[in-house]
Design a protein around this motif. Structure first.
Motif, PDB file in Angstrom:
ATOM      1  N   UNK B 387     -43.630 -26.026 114.239  1.00 10.98           N
ATOM      2  CA  UNK B 387     -44.119 -25.114 113.200  1.00 10.98           C
ATOM      3  C   UNK B 387     -44.015 -23.662 113.666  1.00 10.98           C
ATOM      4  N   UNK B 388     -44.274 -23.416 114.956  1.00 11.82           N
ATOM      5  CA  UNK B 388     -44.214 -22.044 115.471  1.00 11.82           C
ATOM      6  C   UNK B 388     -42.778 -21.575 115.663  1.00 11.82           C
ATOM      7  N   UNK B 389     -41.959 -22.417 116.315  1.00  7.96           N
ATOM      8  CA  UNK B 389     -40.626 -21.966 116.712  1.00  7.96           C
ATOM      9  C   UNK B 389     -39.661 -21.939 115.512  1.00  7.96           C
ATOM     10  N   UNK B 390     -39.859 -22.830 114.555  1.00  5.66           N
ATOM     11  CA  UNK B 390     -38.950 -22.873 113.408  1.00  5.66           C
ATOM     12  C   UNK B 390     -39.580 -22.244 112.158  1.00  5.66           C
ATOM     13  N   UNK B 391     -40.426 -21.257 112.369  1.00  3.96           N
ATOM     14  CA  UNK B 391     -41.134 -20.592 111.271  1.00  3.96           C
ATOM     15  C   UNK B 391     -40.178 -20.056 110.198  1.00  3.96           C
ATOM     16  N   UNK B 392     -39.104 -19.373 110.625  1.00  3.36           N
ATOM     17  CA  UNK B 392     -38.214 -18.780 109.624  1.00  3.36           C
ATOM     18  C   UNK B 392     -37.446 -19.863 108.868  1.00  3.36           C
ATOM     19  N   UNK B 393     -37.176 -20.985 109.567  1.00  2.72           N
ATOM     20  CA  UNK B 393     -36.501 -22.104 108.903  1.00  2.72           C
ATOM     21  C   UNK B 393     -37.437 -22.749 107.867  1.00  2.72           C
TER      22      UNK B 393
END
Lengths: 70, 426
Positions: B387-393
């Motif tokens: 959820x944190x690392x792929x926020x923009x996705x």
């Protein structure tokens, strides 16, 4: 002071504990107990003992404070 | 990189170390006549920590089992845990295939240190069972092992290697987690004090017993000494198992300038691990350093996710796999992991429900610490990091789009690994 331990394998989510000691035990969406984090308040102990005794799966136990966390 | 290679010299690719004579030529013979106290003191000085994922100080585990030993309880049992359930990890299989004698030496060291009367090597069902049995037989003929050793196998499931599952299986039961307390170091196999160590941890012990704690500290960092086996995969030229000192730079491990495609995120530690931003590989691979991004080395899994692949699709596939790998014994895991997997799959497939990330967050907190083993905790950690690392996705998916241009799965989920990924990288 003590905390409440749950044997998660034994627990069947029957929900009696949450009814008998609602001040420290609530239920998750599937009916399994959620223990309020931290030490059990002394005035909750009578209800907690009742919940431990009533659990049909015998899944609850009091864990004394000085015991190593599992 | 050669000077780093202690467990797998020459990348171990030749397989010559399977031969006991060659093993003794390379490492020398193991002297087990020293006292348990000296052995444990050496391992303490070395600063060795468990290489199976938990990273617990090895000498403390040895001392705990030794201290728990009582005449009335029976003598301790030591177990080499080679049941590497993590599909993205190959290092234990590679170690057992290429340098099994180091593991079995280490098992003898551990047995001596805790006063065990019985040693077990625990592996998944498959070709390793007979391979390891052959090695044990060769050692029996050479009469080098004071503590008798046998092989126990378990189904190749994700949780078969969990500590209490190991004890249950060695006891003749199913390879499923048991409730603790009491902990296995007090009451494990046959109700005897039991030491369960990862096979790589034992291999390091075999070398510390030979060359000493100060030698061990010659590589790695002050706080986290020694080398570690990493399983590197994803957008790298040569996926496989690499030995490197703890504290190695991420870009060095992945092969500087040798990525096969641009990378956005890296999975560190495994399927119970953490997604971190790639950040041009400017990470140092130690727990102390990774703490700032909420990650731990775990069992040394490093997967470089190509930027062309959707991290949400990958994560949802892995979390679905992990939910299916639940032992189905504990309510929160049995119900919670499929719920997390369902929400993640919705997100990955572009269901336009803006409440999905919060649902995943809530469910992840809900399963934490509520099981007999750490399977729910690890799965929740991995999902939460996505959820944190792929926020923009996530933002893209919530408006029905996806940035991916490549769709081949990167993270393996249980099928037998491709042949080349089992080999040792350069």
């Amino acid at each position: 002071m003590s905390t409440l331990g749950i044997d998660w394998i034994t627990c069947e989510g029957r929900g009696l504990c949450a009814e008998l000691a609602p001040e420290v035990i609530s239920e998750d969406p599937w009916g399994y107990p959620i223990i309020t984090p931290g030490q059990l308040p002394d005035d909750a102990l009578p209800h907690v003992r009742r919940a431990i005794a009533a659990c049909p799966a015998l899944a609850l136990r009091l864990v004394e404070d000085d015991r190593r966390r599992s | 990189m050669t000077s780093w290679e202690r467990l797998l010299p020459g990348s171990g690719a030749s397989g010559e170390l399977r031969d006991l004579g060659t093993h003794h030529q390379v490492y020398g013979r193991l002297d087990l006549r020293r006292s348990a106290h000296v052995l444990i003191a050496d391992i303490r000085e070395a600063g060795l920590t468990g290489r199976g994922g938990a990273g617990f100080p090895s000498y403390r585990k040895l001392e705990a089992v030794r201290t728990a030993s009582r005449p009335t309880r029976g003598r301790p049992v030591v177990i080499a845990n080679g049941a590497e359930g993590e599909p993205a990890s190959q290092k234990d299989k590679v170690l057992l295939t290429h340098a099994p004698h180091l593991v079995l030496d280490g098992l003898q060291v551990a047995a001596r240190a805790v006063g065990a009367s019985e040693a077990v090597i625990y592996v998944h069902e498959g070709p390793l069972v007979s391979a390891v049995a052959k090695v044990i037989e060769a050692r029996r003929r050479a009469r080098i092992d004071p503590t008798p050793t046998r092989v126990v196998s378990a189904p190749a499931r994700f949780i078969s290697g969990q500590e209490t599952a190991v004890v249950s299986r060695v006891d003749g039961g199913l390879a499923l987690p048991r409730s603790v307390p009491p902990p296995v170091y007090q009451r494990g196999v046959g109700r005897r004090p039991t030491l369960v160590n990862n096979v790589e941890t034992l291999a390091h012990m075999a070398l510390i017993a030979r060359y000493g704690g100060a030698w061990f500290r010659g590589l790695g960092t002050e706080a986290e000494p020694g080398t570690m086996l990493f399983t590197v995969s994803g957008a790298v030229q040569r996926p496989g198992v690499l030995e490197a000192p703890i504290g190695v730079d991420l870009d060095q491990l992945l092969g500087i300038g040798q990525l096969t495609s641009p990378v956005h995120a890296v999975l560190i530690g495994g399927y119970h691990g953490t997604w971190i931003e790639y950040a041009d590989g400017r990470h140092t691979l130690s727990d102390a350093s990774l703490q700032s991004v909420g990650a731990r080395l775990g069992a040394g899994v490093v997967v470089a996710l190509p930027a062309s692949t959707c991290g949400l699709v990958e994560t949802s596939r892995v979390v679905t796999y992990l939910a299916n790998e639940s032992a189905r014994q504990c309510g929160p895991c049995l119900n919670g992991l499929p719920a997390i997997a369902h929400a993640l799959t919705g997100l990955a497939r572009g269901r336009r429900d803006p409440s999905l990330p919060a649902q995943i967050e809530t469910l992840s907190h809900l399963v934490e610490g509520r099981g007999a083993c750490r399977h729910p905790d690890g799965t929740a950690r991995m999902a939460g990091s996505a959820l944190r690392v792929f926020q923009s996705e996530i933002d893209l998916h919530l408006v029905g789009r996806c940035s991916a241009t490549a769709f081949a799965p990167i993270l393996p989920t249980g099928e037998r690994p491709a042949r080349e990924s089992v080999g040792v990288g350069a």
